[in-house]
Design a protein around this motif. Structure first.
Motif, mmCIF file in Angstrom:
data_model
loop_
_atom_site.group_PDB
_atom_site.id
_atom_site.type_symbol
_atom_site.label_atom_id
_atom_site.label_comp_id
_atom_site.label_asym_id
_atom_site.label_seq_id
_atom_site.Cartn_x
_atom_site.Cartn_y
_atom_site.Cartn_z
ATOM 1 N N SER A 194 1.960 11.262 3.900
ATOM 2 C CA SER A 194 2.417 10.870 5.236
ATOM 3 C C SER A 194 3.598 9.924 5.100
ATOM 4 C CB SER A 194 1.283 10.176 6.004
ATOM 5 O OG SER A 194 0.246 11.090 6.293
ATOM 6 N N ASP A 195 4.655 10.179 5.903
ATOM 7 C CA ASP A 195 5.842 9.339 5.898
ATOM 8 C C ASP A 195 5.737 8.270 6.982
ATOM 9 O OD1 ASP A 195 7.876 10.072 3.922
ATOM 10 O OD2 ASP A 195 7.732 12.055 4.828
ATOM 11 N N LEU A 220 18.624 -4.287 6.902
ATOM 12 C CA LEU A 220 17.420 -4.344 6.069
ATOM 13 C C LEU A 220 16.406 -3.278 6.484
ATOM 14 C CD1 LEU A 220 16.925 -8.229 5.834
ATOM 15 C CD2 LEU A 220 17.586 -6.700 3.968
ATOM 16 N N LEU A 221 16.237 -3.093 7.765
ATOM 17 C CA LEU A 221 15.276 -2.098 8.263
ATOM 18 C C LEU A 221 15.744 -0.672 7.969
ATOM 19 C CD1 LEU A 221 14.385 -3.790 11.666
ATOM 20 C CD2 LEU A 221 12.814 -3.406 9.756
ATOM 21 N N VAL A 222 17.059 -0.436 8.089
ATOM 22 C CA VAL A 222 17.590 0.900 7.787
ATOM 23 C C VAL A 222 17.383 1.228 6.312
ATOM 24 C CG1 VAL A 222 19.701 2.266 7.600
ATOM 25 C CG2 VAL A 222 19.243 0.956 9.676
ATOM 26 N N LEU A 223 17.645 0.263 5.449
ATOM 27 C CA LEU A 223 17.431 0.484 4.014
ATOM 28 C C LEU A 223 15.948 0.726 3.714
ATOM 29 C CD1 LEU A 223 19.830 -2.188 2.481
ATOM 30 C CD2 LEU A 223 20.100 0.301 2.403
ATOM 31 N N THR A 224 15.077 -0.002 4.377
ATOM 32 C CA THR A 224 13.630 0.206 4.198
ATOM 33 C C THR A 224 13.235 1.620 4.596
ATOM 34 O OG1 THR A 224 13.206 -2.135 4.623
ATOM 35 C CG2 THR A 224 11.338 -0.637 4.820
ATOM 36 N N ALA A 225 13.791 2.093 5.710
ATOM 37 C CA ALA A 225 13.489 3.461 6.152
ATOM 38 C C ALA A 225 14.032 4.492 5.164
ATOM 39 C CB ALA A 225 14.074 3.693 7.543
ATOM 40 N N LEU A 226 15.262 4.228 4.628
ATOM 41 C CA LEU A 226 15.854 5.162 3.677
ATOM 42 C C LEU A 226 15.046 5.241 2.372
ATOM 43 C CD1 LEU A 226 19.651 4.394 4.112
ATOM 44 C CD2 LEU A 226 18.423 6.477 4.802
ATOM 45 N N ALA A 227 14.342 4.184 2.026
ATOM 46 C CA ALA A 227 13.515 4.186 0.805
ATOM 47 C C ALA A 227 12.267 5.053 0.962
ATOM 48 C CB ALA A 227 13.124 2.757 0.435
ATOM 49 N N ARG A 228 12.009 5.532 2.157
ATOM 50 C CA ARG A 228 10.907 6.465 2.460
ATOM 51 C C ARG A 228 9.528 5.921 2.070
ATOM 52 N NH1 ARG A 228 12.396 11.856 3.214
ATOM 53 N NH2 ARG A 228 10.205 12.234 3.674
ATOM 54 N N SER A 264 0.811 -1.224 0.000
ATOM 55 C CA SER A 264 0.000 0.000 0.000
ATOM 56 C C SER A 264 0.843 1.271 0.000
ATOM 57 C CB SER A 264 -0.938 0.006 1.213
ATOM 58 O OG SER A 264 -0.201 0.160 2.423
ATOM 59 N N PHE A 265 2.140 1.132 0.234
ATOM 60 C CA PHE A 265 3.018 2.301 0.284
ATOM 61 C C PHE A 265 3.448 2.730 -1.125
ATOM 62 C CE2 PHE A 265 4.444 0.651 4.626
ATOM 63 C CZ PHE A 265 3.675 1.563 5.320
ATOM 64 N N THR A 266 3.735 4.003 -1.231
ATOM 65 C CA THR A 266 4.526 4.490 -2.360
ATOM 66 C C THR A 266 5.918 4.785 -1.806
ATOM 67 O OG1 THR A 266 3.788 6.776 -1.954
ATOM 68 C CG2 THR A 266 2.556 5.490 -3.578
ATOM 69 N N TRP A 267 6.927 4.540 -2.620
ATOM 70 C CA TRP A 267 8.313 4.654 -2.144
ATOM 71 C C TRP A 267 8.987 5.810 -2.859
ATOM 72 C CZ3 TRP A 267 9.582 1.193 1.736
ATOM 73 C CH2 TRP A 267 8.677 0.148 1.920
ATOM 74 N N GLU A 268 9.491 6.741 -2.071
ATOM 75 C CA GLU A 268 10.112 7.931 -2.665
ATOM 76 C C GLU A 268 11.424 7.586 -3.356
ATOM 77 O OE1 GLU A 268 11.912 12.235 -1.248
ATOM 78 O OE2 GLU A 268 10.279 11.345 -0.103
ATOM 79 N N ARG A 269 12.155 6.628 -2.810
ATOM 80 C CA ARG A 269 13.457 6.256 -3.388
ATOM 81 C C ARG A 269 13.462 4.743 -3.619
ATOM 82 N NH1 ARG A 269 17.981 9.037 0.298
ATOM 83 N NH2 ARG A 269 19.269 8.458 -1.502
ATOM 84 N N THR A 270 12.805 4.377 -4.699
ATOM 85 C CA THR A 270 12.629 2.945 -4.978
ATOM 86 C C THR A 270 13.950 2.239 -5.280
ATOM 87 O OG1 THR A 270 12.160 3.526 -7.285
ATOM 88 C CG2 THR A 270 10.271 3.212 -5.833
#
Length: 348
Positions: free
Chosen positions: A317-318, A85-93, A22-28
């Motif tokens: 919303s982020d 993995l979680l840090v990269l997920t967060a960085l993908a916004r 359901s998310f859109t990713w700012e930095r796919t």
């Protein structure tokens, strides 16, 4: 914007595939790096196996045993992989975007002035001039949205048949009921019709005011000069479109005793209606058959389009902080286990 997800950050629902989709990713592009993390740890483990210093210990074969408990030494490494993995997920916004579009139209006031004099019975249109004009008027109304439309009919006199309204069903009913006997006095009072139109529209506050006047002849009745009436309408900001219907020369009008059409001579003077359109800042049209008349109304319909205004609201919303909090939690757990016996278990 309020978060649509009301679960706390530690809820496992944040890892539900439905939630992630359901998310859109700012930095796919960062998401592709997720696949590299397990590969990196695998290569790291293989290099350690190959190059780490080993302590030779002599043991008998019966004492050489392998236990699943030895795998617990991998837990800190596994936790560190999860952190990355979680840090990269967060960085993908990961984001949730809600775009709202508000549209509204600024309608147009349109008065249709229709000639119902006896000459509108001439049959150079099918079935006659008046019925052809009624049909294109019905089609014209069908294509309007949120415009107020009114009707004026005239022959030797003029009167308002319908005020400006958006009740298109009522307008269609009025148009269908128009007939030649609605006004007793004969003639063509173009100036009077224009005056009635102006009277109906003079108090309108709409930005666009339009009159469509359709007739087949000269001004032969009424006590108001058409040019004067057009100038008065123009002063009130009314744009005037004029349409002359009919052919010149011999045209069919009624039938003789044997059912054959009577042919009469018809002349048309366009001068007055041309000048009225010029004064009103509109356009003059000449229609000689049903198809041409329909094309005229199509052109006017294209000219006078209601202005559609649009406002877009985009709320984003982020949710990166959710996965960042998970990463911090696993990192603290990794620090705790890293200094314990788990990481000091002897390798086979």
């Amino acid at each position: 914007m309020e978060n649509e997800f009301i679960e706390p950050w530690y809820s496992l629902d944040w890892f539900n595939p439905v939630t992630l989709r359901s998310f859109t990713w700012e930095r796919t592009e960062i998401l592709y790096a997720l696949f590299a993390v397990p590969i990196f740890f695998l290569i790291r483990w293989l290099l350690r196996q190959r190059f780490n210093q080993k302590l030779p210990v002599a043991v008998t074969s019966k004492d050489l045993k392998s236990s699943p408990l030895n795998l617990i030494r991998l837990i800190p490494e596994f936790l560190l992989m999860i952190v990355l993995l979680l840090v990269l997920t967060a960085l993908a916004r990961p984001q949730k975007t809600n775009e709202k579009v508000e549209q509204w139209t600024e309608g147009i006031d349109i008065m249709i002035a229709l000639d119902i004099s006896q000459s509108m019975q001439i049959e150079d249109f099918q079935p006659n001039r008046l019925e052809a004009a009624k049909q294109v008027a019905l089609n014209f109304i069908q294509g309007r949205i949120q415009d107020r439309i009114g009707l004026v009919v005239f022959s030797g006199d003029a009167f308002s048949l319908a005020p400006l309204t958006t009740d298109y069903d009522l307008l269609r009913a009025y148009i269908k009921d128009i007939h030649f006997e609605m006004i007793e006095s004969r003639g063509t009072a173009i100036g009077s019709a224009m005056a009635v139109v102006t009277n109906r529209m003079r108090e309108s506050t709409t930005k666009s005011k339009v009159c469509i006047l359709l007739s087949d002849g000269d001004n032969t009745a009424g006590n108001i000069d058409p040019i004067t009436a057009a100038e008065l309408a123009s002063a009130y900001g009314i744009k005037i479109y004029t349409i002359v219907v009919g052919k010149e020369g011999l045209v069919p009008y009624g039938k003789d005793f044997f059912g054959r059409p009577n042919m009469i001579e018809n002349t048309i003077d366009e001068t007055t209606l041309r000048k009225m359109a010029d004064i009103g800042g509109g356009e003059f049209f000449r229609a000689t058959d049903n198809q041409a008349l329909a094309q005229v109304f199509t052109k006017i319909d294209q000219f006078e389009k209601a202005e559609i205004k649009e406002t877009r609201f985009k709320d984003t919303s982020d949710y990166y902080f959710i996965y960042l909090q998970w990463a911090i939690a696993f990192f603290l757990l990794w620090l705790l286990l890293k200094s314990t016996f788990l990481s000091n278990v002897l390798q086979d």
